[in-house]
Scaffold this motif. Structure first.
Motif: not given
Length: 194
Positions: A34-38, A40-53
């Motif tokens: 699914a797309p997100t308000p962020c 450049e990220y879908d949910v998977r990419a945003l979760l992976n970004h947040l993990f990295g953070v």
């Protein structure tokens, strides 16, 4: 207000993590694309970004170097929800260590409190992003929002220069403190209303 008058970053992170962790745990695999308000990220990419953070800011709390260059697909692992909860707990513990929010931290030599506010902001705003993308309710603790407002205003020009924040969004009278915080990061809370 001096740093002594401000709430500890670790306390704010504890509150933010206690809100973000169950939200992440409730994300269904069917929502990962699914797309997100962020944008450049879908949910998977945003979760992976947040993990990295969450992982890298543990190192920054200890005044160690962090490596954001590689973001493995942690969501591909079967226990990713439990792993996120564990890493969020380690993040809170790292910032609770004596001296974590004092001095400077990170490659840019920023004040440690600013660096701690960055991870607090990511945990809070990306929790909102994920909630909106997956149809979950989310309203951060007012103490977390209050703890972020001044730091986010200070970091906004640099964050826009680095394309971390978008242009500030105009909001109508009566917008909440959190809506104003989102708008400062370039998000339009009205476009993603629950």
């Amino acid at each position: 207000m001096t740093n002594q008058d401000l709430p500890r970053i670790a306390d704010l992170l504890h509150t933010a993590a206690s809100q973000a962790t169950p939200l992440v745990g409730d994300i269904d695999d069917a929502s990962l694309d699914a797309p997100t308000p962020c944008s450049e990220y879908d949910v998977r990419a945003l979760l992976n970004h947040l993990f990295g953070v969450v992982v890298n800011f543990q190192a920054l709390a200890a005044k160690q170097p962090a490596d954001f260059s590689e973001l493995p697909d942690r969501v591909a692992e079967a226990d990713w929800r439990d792993r996120f909860a564990a890493e969020a707990g380690k993040l809170v513990a790292a910032w609770a260590e004596p001296g974590a929010d004092e001095g400077t931290s990170g490659a840019m030599g920023l004040p440690a409190r600013t660096v701690g506010s960055m991870v607090l902001l990511d945990l809070t705003v990306h929790a909102w992003d994920l909630a909106r993308a997956t149809g979950q309710p989310f309203e951060p603790d007012p103490a977390v929002v209050d703890g972020l407002v001044e730091e986010v205003e200070k970091m906004a020009p640099m964050a826009r220069e680095m394309n971390v924040f978008g242009d500030s969004v105009e909001l109508p009278e009566g917008a909440s403190a959190f809506e104003r915080l989102l708008a400062t990061t370039g998000r339009d809370p009205r476009a993603w209303a629950a």
